[in-house]
Motif scaffolding. Structure first.
Motif, PDB file in Angstrom:
ATOM      1  N   GLY A   9      28.963  27.251  33.571  1.00  0.00           N
ATOM      2  CA  GLY A   9      29.812  27.433  34.737  1.00  0.00           C
ATOM      3  C   GLY A   9      29.967  28.852  35.214  1.00  0.00           C
ATOM      4  O   GLY A   9      30.693  29.103  36.188  1.00  0.00           O
ATOM      5  N   MET A  10      29.274  29.793  34.592  1.00  0.00           N
ATOM      6  CA  MET A  10      29.433  31.205  34.943  1.00  0.00           C
ATOM      7  C   MET A  10      28.443  31.610  36.037  1.00  0.00           C
ATOM      8  O   MET A  10      27.275  31.249  35.999  1.00  0.00           O
ATOM      9  CB  MET A  10      29.219  32.087  33.719  1.00  0.00           C
ATOM     10  CG  MET A  10      29.508  33.560  33.961  1.00  0.00           C
ATOM     11  SD  MET A  10      31.240  33.869  34.375  1.00  0.00           S
ATOM     12  CE  MET A  10      32.032  33.458  32.792  1.00  0.00           C
ATOM     13  N   ALA A  11      28.950  32.368  37.007  1.00  0.00           N
ATOM     14  CA  ALA A  11      28.127  32.918  38.082  1.00  0.00           C
ATOM     15  C   ALA A  11      28.114  34.432  37.985  1.00  0.00           C
ATOM     16  O   ALA A  11      29.021  35.039  37.409  1.00  0.00           O
ATOM     17  CB  ALA A  11      28.670  32.484  39.441  1.00  0.00           C
ATOM     18  N   VAL A  12      27.087  35.044  38.560  1.00  0.00           N
ATOM     19  CA  VAL A  12      26.981  36.503  38.547  1.00  0.00           C
ATOM     20  C   VAL A  12      26.373  36.960  39.869  1.00  0.00           C
ATOM     21  O   VAL A  12      25.461  36.335  40.414  1.00  0.00           O
ATOM     22  CB  VAL A  12      26.137  36.989  37.342  1.00  0.00           C
ATOM     23  CG1 VAL A  12      24.743  36.385  37.349  1.00  0.00           C
ATOM     24  CG2 VAL A  12      26.068  38.512  37.305  1.00  0.00           C
ATOM     25  N   ALA A  13      26.948  38.038  40.410  1.00  0.00           N
ATOM     26  CA  ALA A  13      26.460  38.618  41.661  1.00  0.00           C
ATOM     27  C   ALA A  13      26.476  40.132  41.538  1.00  0.00           C
ATOM     28  O   ALA A  13      27.319  40.697  40.839  1.00  0.00           O
ATOM     29  CB  ALA A  13      27.336  38.178  42.833  1.00  0.00           C
ATOM     30  N   THR A  14      25.554  40.781  42.221  1.00  0.00           N
ATOM     31  CA  THR A  14      25.461  42.241  42.195  1.00  0.00           C
ATOM     32  C   THR A  14      25.320  42.782  43.605  1.00  0.00           C
ATOM     33  O   THR A  14      24.604  42.211  44.421  1.00  0.00           O
ATOM     34  CB  THR A  14      24.269  42.702  41.350  1.00  0.00           C
ATOM     35  OG1 THR A  14      24.494  42.374  39.986  1.00  0.00           O
ATOM     36  CG2 THR A  14      24.064  44.208  41.456  1.00  0.00           C
ATOM     37  N   THR A  58      30.973  38.977  37.385  1.00  0.00           N
ATOM     38  CA  THR A  58      30.841  37.607  36.893  1.00  0.00           C
ATOM     39  C   THR A  58      32.129  36.843  37.164  1.00  0.00           C
ATOM     40  O   THR A  58      33.211  37.425  37.261  1.00  0.00           O
ATOM     41  CB  THR A  58      30.536  37.562  35.383  1.00  0.00           C
ATOM     42  OG1 THR A  58      31.611  38.184  34.668  1.00  0.00           O
ATOM     43  CG2 THR A  58      29.241  38.278  35.066  1.00  0.00           C
ATOM     44  N   GLY A  59      31.994  35.520  37.290  1.00  0.00           N
ATOM     45  CA  GLY A  59      33.158  34.673  37.523  1.00  0.00           C
ATOM     46  C   GLY A  59      32.731  33.226  37.629  1.00  0.00           C
ATOM     47  O   GLY A  59      31.538  32.906  37.648  1.00  0.00           O
ATOM     48  N   ARG A  60      33.704  32.354  37.725  1.00  0.00           N
ATOM     49  CA  ARG A  60      33.416  30.920  37.814  1.00  0.00           C
ATOM     50  C   ARG A  60      32.999  30.491  39.216  1.00  0.00           C
ATOM     51  O   ARG A  60      32.412  29.422  39.388  1.00  0.00           O
ATOM     52  CB  ARG A  60      34.659  30.125  37.384  1.00  0.00           C
ATOM     53  CG  ARG A  60      34.987  30.287  35.901  1.00  0.00           C
ATOM     54  CD  ARG A  60      34.001  29.531  35.050  1.00  0.00           C
ATOM     55  NE  ARG A  60      34.159  29.796  33.633  1.00  0.00           N
ATOM     56  CZ  ARG A  60      33.453  29.196  32.685  1.00  0.00           C
ATOM     57  NH1 ARG A  60      32.537  28.307  33.003  1.00  0.00           N
ATOM     58  NH2 ARG A  60      33.628  29.497  31.414  1.00  0.00           N
ATOM     59  N   ASP A  61      33.315  31.275  40.206  1.00  0.00           N
ATOM     60  CA  ASP A  61      33.033  30.947  41.597  1.00  0.00           C
ATOM     61  C   ASP A  61      32.049  31.977  42.143  1.00  0.00           C
ATOM     62  O   ASP A  61      32.371  33.160  42.246  1.00  0.00           O
ATOM     63  CB  ASP A  61      34.339  30.964  42.390  1.00  0.00           C
ATOM     64  CG  ASP A  61      34.196  30.418  43.789  1.00  0.00           C
ATOM     65  OD1 ASP A  61      33.242  30.813  44.481  1.00  0.00           O
ATOM     66  OD2 ASP A  61      35.037  29.594  44.200  1.00  0.00           O
ATOM     67  N   ALA A  62      30.844  31.550  42.489  1.00  0.00           N
ATOM     68  CA  ALA A  62      29.833  32.488  42.971  1.00  0.00           C
ATOM     69  C   ALA A  62      30.251  33.120  44.289  1.00  0.00           C
ATOM     70  O   ALA A  62      29.946  34.294  44.541  1.00  0.00           O
ATOM     71  CB  ALA A  62      28.489  31.772  43.125  1.00  0.00           C
TER      72      ALA A  62
END
Length: 325
Positions: free
Chosen positions: A227-232, A269-273
């Protein structure tokens, strides 16, 4: 954002913004299979167990991304958001999805003290990174939301959701794949990723944070639990050099120029992309002087990378330390 925009230039739309995460070569492993395609001026990839029939999902994924493109691409003159931007002051009808994303954008603007500003599009265009025309005075407070409408206080006020819409597309794509019975997979949309379940080998999925400088090895690897999302957000993919200065696509609404605070990238990182996507933009705009404090005050798990001589130094906030390998 049609497929003809796939050239990796600084004028691409949602796609390359923040695309500074490297999908590991798990698709080469015998235990996995993958499908990929094009959307938002970049590419997407779905990786799962070799037992899963992923091709049956392709048409639905493409249709989902085409719908979001039609709603929120400022690069299309016929999109819902482009039509809104050409309208004068007042309230204008909008569908539920656009209102949902706009609500998240305004919530982020408030929480980030304006570091994230969905009315900054004309300034982005002024610096060579976007198509939105309008006033050069950003004011997210000039937007208002109703149950079925979005309002603006000035004729020249515009709405730009590029800093958050790709994350929303990723969240919806993940929901689609889960609803079709796939339980363990990694979905990548232009360098933003979300994991569901585990890698077929039984471990968590792992992704590498791309070095902000080309041809350098990854400075960090992240473990993505279920369930983990990651964005940069960073300078590498959307920037240009002029007179020995590096100008990026993320505008600091306070200075109205590209953010340039010696910061190279921010990974969230977070649960919601969608929210991770927006916070990565906001924290990069806030820079080293304000970004880490802003992340701490909002309980955001973030990795800030900056130059340290010939190398890199980092600042970590929240629980990001626990995800680093």
């Amino acid at each position: 954002m049609t497929n003809s925009a796939l050239r990796p230039t600084r004028r691409n739309a949602l796609g390359l913004i923040g695309a500074t995460l490297v999908l590991p070569q798990i698709a080469q492993a015998a235990a996995t299979r993958s499908i990929h395609g094009a959307a938002f001026g970049t590419t997407w990839q779905l990786v799962a167990s070799h037992h899963d029939d992923l091709e049956r999902l392709r048409a639905d994924i493409d249709a989902l991304f085409a719908m979001i493109d039609q709603q929120m691409s400022p690069w299309r003159s016929d999109s819902d958001i482009s039509r809104f931007n050409t309208m004068g002051a007042g309230r204008h009808r909008a569908d539920a999805e656009m209102i949902l994303v706009a609500t998240a954008a305004l919530d982020l603007a408030k929480a980030s003290l304006g570091a994230f500003d969905p009315t900054v599009g004309p300034l982005v265009a002024q610096w060579g990174f976007g198509p939105i025309e309008g006033g050069l005075e950003p004011d997210w407070r000039g937007l208002s939301l109703g149950e079925s409408s979005i309002g603006k206080a000035r004729d020249d006020l515009s709405l730009d959701l590029c800093g958050i819409a790709k994350g929303r597309a990723l969240d919806l794509a993940v929901d689609l794949v889960k609803a079709r019975g796939v339980d363990n997979f990694l979905f990548d949309v232009g360098g933003e990723l979300k994991a569901v379940g585990q890698h077929p080998s039984g471990r968590s999925f792992k992704v590498a944070v791309q070095h902000p400088v080309a041809a350098r090895s990854a400075p960090a690897t992240l473990r993505l639990v279920d369930g983990m999302a990651v964005a940069t957000s960073g300078l590498r993919m959307q920037s240009y050099e002029l007179a020995d200065n590096n100008y990026g696509h993320i505008i600091d609404p306070r200075t109205r120029v590209p953010a340039n605070d010696h910061l190279l990238s921010v990974t969230v990182t977070g649960r919601d992309a969608m929210i991770a996507d927006g916070w990565a933009t906001a924290l990069f705009a806030a820079g080293l002087t304000g970004g880490p404090d802003l992340a701490e005050s909002n309980n955001i798990d973030a990795l800030f990378l900056t130059r340290d001589g010939a190398g890199l130094s980092s600042i970590k906030t929240g629980a990001i330390e626990g995800a680093l390998l």
